[in-house]
Design a protein around this motif. Sequence first.
Motif, PDB file in Angstrom:
ATOM      1  N   ILE A   1      31.912  28.768  66.637  1.00  0.00           N
ATOM      2  CA  ILE A   1      33.235  28.211  65.285  1.00  0.00           C
ATOM      3  C   ILE A   1      34.169  29.338  66.192  1.00  0.00           C
ATOM      4  CG2 ILE A   1      33.622  28.558  63.087  1.00  0.00           C
ATOM      5  CD1 ILE A   1      31.176  28.736  62.199  1.00  0.00           C
ATOM      6  N   ASP A   2      35.666  28.430  65.911  1.00  0.00           N
ATOM      7  CA  ASP A   2      36.530  29.271  66.575  1.00  0.00           C
ATOM      8  C   ASP A   2      37.128  29.945  65.045  1.00  0.00           C
ATOM      9  OD1 ASP A   2      39.280  28.272  68.435  1.00  0.00           O
ATOM     10  OD2 ASP A   2      39.030  30.784  68.221  1.00  0.00           O
ATOM     11  N   PHE A   3      38.534  30.504  65.078  1.00  0.00           N
ATOM     12  CA  PHE A   3      39.151  30.623  64.300  1.00  0.00           C
ATOM     13  C   PHE A   3      38.442  30.695  62.798  1.00  0.00           C
ATOM     14  CE2 PHE A   3      42.875  33.442  61.920  1.00  0.00           C
ATOM     15  CZ  PHE A   3      42.613  32.631  61.056  1.00  0.00           C
ATOM     16  N   ALA A   4      37.980  31.201  61.806  1.00  0.00           N
ATOM     17  CA  ALA A   4      37.312  30.124  60.514  1.00  0.00           C
ATOM     18  C   ALA A   4      37.931  31.059  59.728  1.00  0.00           C
ATOM     19  CB  ALA A   4      35.671  31.001  60.545  1.00  0.00           C
ATOM     20  N   SER A   5      37.622  30.661  58.119  1.00  0.00           N
ATOM     21  CA  SER A   5      38.723  30.789  57.035  1.00  0.00           C
ATOM     22  C   SER A   5      37.179  30.604  55.928  1.00  0.00           C
ATOM     23  CB  SER A   5      39.604  30.333  56.719  1.00  0.00           C
ATOM     24  OG  SER A   5      41.034  30.668  57.991  1.00  0.00           O
ATOM     25  N   TRP A   6      37.517  31.502  54.731  1.00  0.00           N
ATOM     26  CA  TRP A   6      36.850  31.353  53.753  1.00  0.00           C
ATOM     27  C   TRP A   6      38.217  30.761  52.406  1.00  0.00           C
ATOM     28  CZ3 TRP A   6      31.970  30.298  52.370  1.00  0.00           C
ATOM     29  CH2 TRP A   6      30.961  30.613  53.369  1.00  0.00           C
ATOM     30  N   TYR A   7      37.764  29.540  51.678  1.00  0.00           N
ATOM     31  CA  TYR A   7      38.402  29.045  50.880  1.00  0.00           C
ATOM     32  C   TYR A   7      37.480  29.045  49.462  1.00  0.00           C
ATOM     33  CZ  TYR A   7      42.119  27.501  53.926  1.00  0.00           C
ATOM     34  OH  TYR A   7      43.354  28.174  54.427  1.00  0.00           O
ATOM     35  N   ARG A   8      38.589  29.295  48.500  1.00  0.00           N
ATOM     36  CA  ARG A   8      37.687  28.923  47.323  1.00  0.00           C
ATOM     37  C   ARG A   8      38.875  27.976  46.385  1.00  0.00           C
ATOM     38  NH1 ARG A   8      37.972  34.336  43.127  1.00  0.00           N
ATOM     39  NH2 ARG A   8      40.251  33.865  42.361  1.00  0.00           N
ATOM     40  N   GLN A   9      37.772  27.267  45.614  1.00  0.00           N
ATOM     41  CA  GLN A   9      38.290  26.229  44.316  1.00  0.00           C
ATOM     42  C   GLN A   9      38.097  26.323  42.886  1.00  0.00           C
ATOM     43  OE1 GLN A   9      38.911  21.819  46.210  1.00  0.00           O
ATOM     44  NE2 GLN A   9      40.629  21.630  44.856  1.00  0.00           N
ATOM     45  N   ILE A  10      39.010  26.976  41.989  1.00  0.00           N
ATOM     46  CA  ILE A  10      38.313  26.427  40.949  1.00  0.00           C
ATOM     47  C   ILE A  10      38.573  25.660  40.071  1.00  0.00           C
ATOM     48  CG2 ILE A  10      38.829  27.936  38.494  1.00  0.00           C
ATOM     49  CD1 ILE A  10      39.502  30.488  40.669  1.00  0.00           C
ATOM     50  N   ALA A  11      37.980  25.345  39.730  1.00  0.00           N
ATOM     51  CA  ALA A  11      37.548  23.630  38.472  1.00  0.00           C
ATOM     52  C   ALA A  11      38.750  23.286  37.871  1.00  0.00           C
ATOM     53  CB  ALA A  11      37.118  23.592  38.041  1.00  0.00           C
ATOM     54  N   GLY A  12      39.725  22.306  38.557  1.00  0.00           N
ATOM     55  CA  GLY A  12      41.216  21.885  37.772  1.00  0.00           C
ATOM     56  C   GLY A  12      42.820  23.065  38.992  1.00  0.00           C
ATOM     57  N   LYS A  13      41.868  23.501  39.404  1.00  0.00           N
ATOM     58  CA  LYS A  13      43.348  24.031  40.471  1.00  0.00           C
ATOM     59  C   LYS A  13      42.943  23.668  41.833  1.00  0.00           C
ATOM     60  CE  LYS A  13      43.397  28.256  37.408  1.00  0.00           C
ATOM     61  NZ  LYS A  13      44.060  29.134  37.326  1.00  0.00           N
ATOM     62  N   GLN A  14      43.851  24.392  42.242  1.00  0.00           N
ATOM     63  CA  GLN A  14      44.310  23.843  43.723  1.00  0.00           C
ATOM     64  C   GLN A  14      43.142  25.160  44.664  1.00  0.00           C
ATOM     65  OE1 GLN A  14      48.236  23.902  45.166  1.00  0.00           O
ATOM     66  NE2 GLN A  14      48.701  22.127  45.223  1.00  0.00           N
ATOM     67  N   ARG A  15      42.293  24.455  45.490  1.00  0.00           N
ATOM     68  CA  ARG A  15      42.648  25.160  47.094  1.00  0.00           C
ATOM     69  C   ARG A  15      42.909  26.427  47.689  1.00  0.00           C
ATOM     70  NH1 ARG A  15      38.843  22.551  50.715  1.00  0.00           N
ATOM     71  NH2 ARG A  15      37.731  21.275  49.329  1.00  0.00           N
ATOM     72  N   GLU A  16      42.299  27.579  48.014  1.00  0.00           N
ATOM     73  CA  GLU A  16      42.882  28.620  47.971  1.00  0.00           C
ATOM     74  C   GLU A  16      42.624  29.819  49.031  1.00  0.00           C
ATOM     75  OE1 GLU A  16      43.208  31.128  44.512  1.00  0.00           O
ATOM     76  OE2 GLU A  16      41.883  30.912  44.281  1.00  0.00           O
TER      77      GLU A  16
ATOM     78  N   ILE B   1      30.756  39.362  48.847  1.00  0.00           N
ATOM     79  CA  ILE B   1      31.510  39.358  47.447  1.00  0.00           C
ATOM     80  C   ILE B   1      30.608  40.418  46.448  1.00  0.00           C
ATOM     81  CG2 ILE B   1      32.581  38.328  45.898  1.00  0.00           C
ATOM     82  CD1 ILE B   1      32.449  35.553  47.052  1.00  0.00           C
ATOM     83  N   LYS B   2      31.736  41.620  46.044  1.00  0.00           N
ATOM     84  CA  LYS B   2      31.295  42.358  45.043  1.00  0.00           C
ATOM     85  C   LYS B   2      31.921  42.465  43.539  1.00  0.00           C
ATOM     86  CE  LYS B   2      33.370  46.522  47.330  1.00  0.00           C
ATOM     87  NZ  LYS B   2      33.548  47.344  48.393  1.00  0.00           N
ATOM     88  N   ASN B   3      31.056  43.349  43.147  1.00  0.00           N
ATOM     89  CA  ASN B   3      31.426  43.008  41.373  1.00  0.00           C
ATOM     90  C   ASN B   3      32.041  41.836  41.230  1.00  0.00           C
ATOM     91  OD1 ASN B   3      32.758  44.644  38.892  1.00  0.00           O
ATOM     92  ND2 ASN B   3      34.436  45.012  40.400  1.00  0.00           N
ATOM     93  N   LEU B   4      31.466  40.886  40.787  1.00  0.00           N
ATOM     94  CA  LEU B   4      31.955  39.650  40.948  1.00  0.00           C
ATOM     95  C   LEU B   4      32.513  38.935  39.434  1.00  0.00           C
ATOM     96  CD1 LEU B   4      28.955  37.232  42.492  1.00  0.00           C
ATOM     97  CD2 LEU B   4      31.277  36.502  42.234  1.00  0.00           C
ATOM     98  N   LYS B   5      33.508  38.824  38.713  1.00  0.00           N
ATOM     99  CA  LYS B   5      33.635  38.844  37.832  1.00  0.00           C
ATOM    100  C   LYS B   5      34.100  36.791  37.108  1.00  0.00           C
ATOM    101  CE  LYS B   5      36.973  42.274  38.757  1.00  0.00           C
ATOM    102  NZ  LYS B   5      38.939  42.429  38.684  1.00  0.00           N
ATOM    103  N   PRO B   6      33.313  36.253  36.218  1.00  0.00           N
ATOM    104  CA  PRO B   6      33.901  35.138  35.609  1.00  0.00           C
ATOM    105  C   PRO B   6      34.690  34.434  36.289  1.00  0.00           C
ATOM    106  CG  PRO B   6      33.039  36.600  33.889  1.00  0.00           C
ATOM    107  CD  PRO B   6      33.613  37.856  35.178  1.00  0.00           C
ATOM    108  N   GLU B   7      35.986  34.647  36.598  1.00  0.00           N
ATOM    109  CA  GLU B   7      36.908  34.078  37.428  1.00  0.00           C
ATOM    110  C   GLU B   7      36.471  33.717  39.046  1.00  0.00           C
ATOM    111  OE1 GLU B   7      36.883  36.851  35.411  1.00  0.00           O
ATOM    112  OE2 GLU B   7      38.940  38.350  36.152  1.00  0.00           O
ATOM    113  N   ASP B   8      35.132  34.452  38.893  1.00  0.00           N
ATOM    114  CA  ASP B   8      35.414  34.123  40.666  1.00  0.00           C
ATOM    115  C   ASP B   8      34.709  32.846  40.943  1.00  0.00           C
ATOM    116  OD1 ASP B   8      35.060  37.514  41.642  1.00  0.00           O
ATOM    117  OD2 ASP B   8      36.912  36.566  41.649  1.00  0.00           O
ATOM    118  N   THR B   9      34.133  32.060  39.529  1.00  0.00           N
ATOM    119  CA  THR B   9      33.203  31.062  39.751  1.00  0.00           C
ATOM    120  C   THR B   9      33.909  29.586  39.864  1.00  0.00           C
ATOM    121  OG1 THR B   9      32.189  32.430  37.496  1.00  0.00           O
ATOM    122  CG2 THR B   9      32.642  29.483  38.098  1.00  0.00           C
ATOM    123  N   ALA B  10      33.456  29.403  40.900  1.00  0.00           N
ATOM    124  CA  ALA B  10      34.489  28.208  41.714  1.00  0.00           C
ATOM    125  C   ALA B  10      34.005  27.666  43.322  1.00  0.00           C
ATOM    126  CB  ALA B  10      35.401  28.963  42.463  1.00  0.00           C
TER     127      ALA B  10
END
Length: 123
Positions: free
Chosen positions: A31-46, A82-91
């Motif tokens: 894999i070359d340059f790599a990224s992690w994204y997340r998408q919360i339900a109903g929102k854009q991928r970030e 990912i540490k200290n996970l919060k409910p808003e990290d659900t994605a």
Amino acid sequence: QAHLVESGGGLVQTGGSLGLSCAPSGNIFSIDFASWYRQIAGKQRELVANITRGGVKAYADYFKGRFAITRSNGPNTVSMQIKNLKPEDTAVYYCKSDGAWDYGGGYLPGPHWGQGTLVAVSS
């Protein structure tokens, strides 16, 4: 067809930690340059973070501190802790590569995406 495969998602309690992995799939060797994204339900991928082939890391401002992107097995696996996970990290968390190499050494321009892995944080 997903060229990357994410794993490590699941259900975790608030305050817990989780490790996600992204590995090549199919005809992709590394894999070359790599990224992690997340998408919360109903929102854009970030964008969460990215990492160069040489291991230089960058994080979107919101994700600095609790999220850590790394490479292992040479250039073949990209992980995120990912540490200290919060409910808003659900994605759904996705891995993306801007390019990759196949087993014959040929370069495959991206983007290449994985199918995503769900992280659910209970309160």
